[in-house]
Design a protein around this motif. Structure first.
Motif, short mmCIF file in Angstrom:
data_model
loop_
_atom_site.label_atom_id
_atom_site.label_comp_id
_atom_site.label_asym_id
_atom_site.label_seq_id
_atom_site.Cartn_x
_atom_site.Cartn_y
_atom_site.Cartn_z
N ALA A 208 0.84 -1.22 0.00
CA ALA A 208 0.00 0.00 0.00
C ALA A 208 0.86 1.25 0.00
O ALA A 208 0.62 2.19 -0.76
CB ALA A 208 -0.92 0.00 1.22
N ASN A 209 1.92 1.24 0.81
CA ASN A 209 2.76 2.44 0.97
C ASN A 209 3.88 2.53 -0.06
O ASN A 209 4.73 3.41 0.01
CB ASN A 209 3.38 2.47 2.37
N SER A 210 3.86 1.62 -1.05
CA SER A 210 5.02 1.54 -1.97
C SER A 210 4.98 2.57 -3.09
O SER A 210 5.95 2.72 -3.83
CB SER A 210 5.03 0.14 -2.62
N THR A 211 3.87 3.30 -3.25
CA THR A 211 3.82 4.23 -4.40
C THR A 211 4.27 5.62 -3.97
O THR A 211 4.34 5.93 -2.77
CB THR A 211 2.37 4.37 -4.93
N PRO A 212 4.52 6.52 -4.97
CA PRO A 212 4.92 7.89 -4.62
C PRO A 212 3.75 8.71 -4.07
O PRO A 212 3.92 9.82 -3.61
CB PRO A 212 5.37 8.49 -5.97
N TYR A 213 2.52 8.12 -4.10
CA TYR A 213 1.34 8.88 -3.68
C TYR A 213 0.95 8.54 -2.24
O TYR A 213 1.40 7.56 -1.67
CB TYR A 213 0.17 8.55 -4.61
N GLY A 214 0.07 9.37 -1.70
CA GLY A 214 -0.46 9.11 -0.35
C GLY A 214 -1.72 9.91 -0.09
O GLY A 214 -1.79 10.72 0.83
N LEU A 215 -2.72 9.73 -0.95
CA LEU A 215 -3.94 10.55 -0.78
C LEU A 215 -4.93 9.87 0.16
O LEU A 215 -5.15 10.34 1.26
CB LEU A 215 -4.56 10.82 -2.15
N SER A 216 -5.53 8.74 -0.30
CA SER A 216 -6.52 8.08 0.58
C SER A 216 -6.31 6.57 0.56
O SER A 216 -5.55 6.04 -0.25
CB SER A 216 -7.93 8.42 0.11
N SER A 217 -7.01 5.91 1.49
CA SER A 217 -6.97 4.44 1.52
C SER A 217 -8.30 3.95 2.10
O SER A 217 -8.96 4.68 2.85
CB SER A 217 -5.82 3.97 2.41
N THR A 218 -8.71 2.75 1.71
CA THR A 218 -9.86 2.13 2.37
C THR A 218 -9.36 0.84 3.01
O THR A 218 -8.49 0.16 2.47
CB THR A 218 -10.97 1.76 1.35
N VAL A 219 -9.92 0.54 4.19
CA VAL A 219 -9.55 -0.66 4.94
C VAL A 219 -10.84 -1.37 5.33
O VAL A 219 -11.76 -0.75 5.88
CB VAL A 219 -8.77 -0.31 6.21
N TRP A 220 -10.96 -2.64 4.96
CA TRP A 220 -12.16 -3.44 5.27
C TRP A 220 -11.80 -4.51 6.27
O TRP A 220 -11.08 -5.46 5.96
CB TRP A 220 -12.72 -4.06 4.00
N THR A 221 -12.25 -4.33 7.52
CA THR A 221 -12.09 -5.33 8.57
C THR A 221 -13.11 -5.05 9.67
O THR A 221 -13.44 -3.88 9.89
CB THR A 221 -10.67 -5.31 9.19
N GLU A 222 -13.57 -6.10 10.33
CA GLU A 222 -14.49 -5.88 11.44
C GLU A 222 -13.73 -5.79 12.76
O GLU A 222 -14.32 -5.65 13.82
CB GLU A 222 -15.51 -7.05 11.51
N ASN A 223 -12.39 -5.86 12.67
CA ASN A 223 -11.55 -5.81 13.86
C ASN A 223 -11.05 -4.39 14.06
O ASN A 223 -10.15 -3.91 13.35
CB ASN A 223 -10.36 -6.79 13.66
N ILE A 224 -11.61 -3.69 15.03
CA ILE A 224 -11.36 -2.25 15.19
C ILE A 224 -9.90 -1.97 15.57
O ILE A 224 -9.30 -0.99 15.13
CB ILE A 224 -12.33 -1.64 16.23
N THR A 225 -9.29 -2.91 16.30
CA THR A 225 -7.88 -2.71 16.68
C THR A 225 -6.99 -2.75 15.43
O THR A 225 -6.14 -1.90 15.22
CB THR A 225 -7.44 -3.82 17.68
N LYS A 226 -7.29 -3.70 14.58
CA LYS A 226 -6.54 -3.80 13.31
C LYS A 226 -6.79 -2.56 12.45
O LYS A 226 -5.87 -1.99 11.87
CB LYS A 226 -6.98 -5.06 12.55
N ALA A 227 -8.02 -2.10 12.43
CA ALA A 227 -8.37 -0.91 11.61
C ALA A 227 -7.58 0.29 12.09
O ALA A 227 -7.01 1.03 11.28
CB ALA A 227 -9.87 -0.65 11.71
N ASN A 228 -7.51 0.46 13.41
CA ASN A 228 -6.76 1.61 13.95
C ASN A 228 -5.27 1.46 13.68
O ASN A 228 -4.59 2.42 13.30
CB ASN A 228 -7.02 1.74 15.45
#
Ligand code: TXE
Length: 480
Positions: A405-425
């Motif tokens: 995810a972090n490998s590109t020269p960009y850093g605008l937005s991201s979406t994360v799909w998980t029901e585990n709130i600790t992982k999401a944070n």
């Protein structure tokens, strides 16, 4: 042939050169209007008018500025259907999208900042019993707002509204590819009684109009949304002039789907985040990473939904995929599909030009395209395509997908799909992004900071961040 005009000193006028640029309807490939081919002379006229108007507009009581902006907002709402049809015709997007997203958001932008300014306060700092400090926030003066073609009126007003509310006057430049609603907006401003010179709109090409705005000694701040390359050019010019800069640039946003996600919601939202506006939104999730255990299931479900998207005349209310914005752009997107094949990708669905019988025969239509089997670091997965093209990749662990995810020269937005709130944070903190959506996409609270990191831009728009950008601070320290 309809002609549209510059809005300078409260008047609707042609360019001084009286030259015109053809404006093409993406759905038909035909010229349907002419726009002024303006240059630095028109920018100078706009600046002089804005400079004069600043004297009064900056001193006007905030409530009065707010009232005029609220009038503009309600006129946008009153003309929603007409503006949506105009936006759809000019950009190629489905009229349903213009009606539900673009135009309502333009009205909201005006209303949000017209009311926000009434609550905008500054600070004071008490230095023991020595002194009291208070911070003045003053409008900058004449500012430049330059906007792109993907969400024309939405992004045009997103910049202009906070600038005006904060007491600045504006020289604005919409994209020459989608000028229509900016022109209709200028007619609304006249009807709302916006004083002459407070807002000036100069139409034309980037180098002939955008560059003179950026270079102008009297324009003290530039708010720009567009390509990273252009953002670079603007920064090169503005930096040695010590102008304030707000740059909202490109993105190559990861859409990360863990195997503990709400599967149905992840699939249906991913179709939207991949192909809304024909994938021509800087926030689209164009790199989809799916955890190994559910990869095949996701792929099958996702591809099936994509194949059911209706591609068609943007005028039709059932159309989900309209025309791409221009011949140049569809050719650019096609070149990336060819590149993906050369880099070893497999086209799971799409990839072909769509020919639509009738009035759209010569329009710019491309199938929504899903590609798998590419390495995370190939050009297709590193460069912004800005069209209806997404890649599918699988991953096993959090660390692995974070690296991708972090490998590109960009850093605008991201979406994360998980029901585990600790992982999401945990993921949200580790991702290089200005915005992270968890279990949703494009949910927008206008008060929040909006912008990216790395090559996705500099600064933040939205809420009081926008007012902070469009004002200068003076700290006054008074001894007791
Ligand atoms: O942007 P440009 P375009 C990306 C996307 C797209 C690429 C180019 O990858 O393919 O940018 O799109 C004006 N000085 N995004 O052509 O060229 C120009 O006239 C000053 C992401 O729209 O950057 C237009 O009004 N201004 C983006 C505006 O800049 C100049 C949304 C944007 O044009 C100029 C759209 C110059 N030298 C495209 N040259 C996002 N982040 O949402 C051009 N302009």
């Amino acid at each position: 042939m309809d002609k549209i005009f510059n809005y300078i000193d409260g008047q609707l006028v042609p360019s001084k050169s009286n030259k015109w640029i053809e404006n093409v309807e993406p759905a038909t490939g035909q010229t349907y209007s002419l726009i002024p081919d303006s240059d630095h002379e028109d920018v100078e006229l706009a600046f002089s008018s804005a400079e004069e108007a600043f004297k009064e507009w900056s001193q006007k009581p905030v409530q009065e500025r707010s009232d005029i902006m609220l009038k503009i907002s309600s006129l946008i709402e009153e003309n929603k259907a007409f503006l949506a049809e105009a936006e759809s015709r000019d950009n190629g997007k489905p009229v349903g999208l213009a009606k539900t997203i673009d135009i309502p958001r333009a009205a909201s932008n005006m209303k949000f900042f017209a009311t926000g300014i009434l609550h905008y306060a500054s600070e004071s700092h008490q230095l023991n019993d020595v002194a009291i400090n208070y911070t003045l926030r003053k409008p900058i003066g004449v500012v430049g707002c330059i906007s792109p073609w993907n969400l024309p009126l939405y992004l045009f007003t997103w910049k202009i509204a906070p600038a005006l509310a904060a007491g600045n006057t504006v020289v604005a430049k919409p994209s020459e590819i989608t000028p229509m609603t900016a022109f209709l907006f200028s007619e609304i401003c006249i009807e709302a009684g916006l004083p002459k010179g407070v807002l000036n709109i100069v139409h034309g090409y980037g180098p002939k109009v955008g560059a003179p705005i950026t270079e102008h000694k009297g324009i003290k701040a530039i708010s720009f949304t567009g390509g990273t390359k252009t953002g670079e050019q603007i920064a090169k010019v503005a930096a040695p002039m010590f102008k304030k800069l707000s740059l909202e640039l490109g993105g190559k946003n990861p859409n990360i789907i863990f195997d503990d996600c709400n599967f149905d919601k992840a699939v249906s939202t991913s179709v939207l985040s991949s192909f809304a506006n024909q994938g021509q939104i800087c926030l689209c999730g164009s790199r989809i990473f799916v955890q190994e255990k559910i990869y095949e299931k996701f792929k099958a479900e996702f591809v099936k939904k994509v194949q059911n998207l209706t591609i068609g005349d943007p005028k039709n209310k059932d159309t989900k995929i309209g025309a791409l914005v221009s011949k140049d752009h569809i050719e650019k997107v096609q070149s990336y599909i060819e590149l993906a094949k050369q880099e070893g990708g497999t086209i799971l669905t799409g990839g072909k030009i769509v020919s639509i019988e009738g009035r759209c025969k010569k329009g710019y239509f491309l199938e929504p395209t899903v590609i798998e089997g590419l390495s995370y670091d190939c050009r297709t997965n590193q460069e912004e395509i800005f069209g209806p093209v997404v890649t599918l990749n699988t991953f096993q662990t959090e660390d692995e997908v974070l690296m991708y995810a972090n490998s590109t020269p960009y850093g605008l937005s991201s979406t994360v799909w998980t029901e585990n709130i600790t992982k999401a944070n945990r993921m949200s903190k580790a991702l290089d992004a200005g915005i992270v959506w968890v279990n949703c996409w494009l949910v927008r609270d206008l008060r929040t900071p909006f912008g990216g990191v790395k090559n996705s831009g500099v600064g933040r728009e939205g809420g009081f961040n926008a007012f902070n950008f469009f004002t200068e601070q003076t700290n006054v320290c008074i001894s007791y």
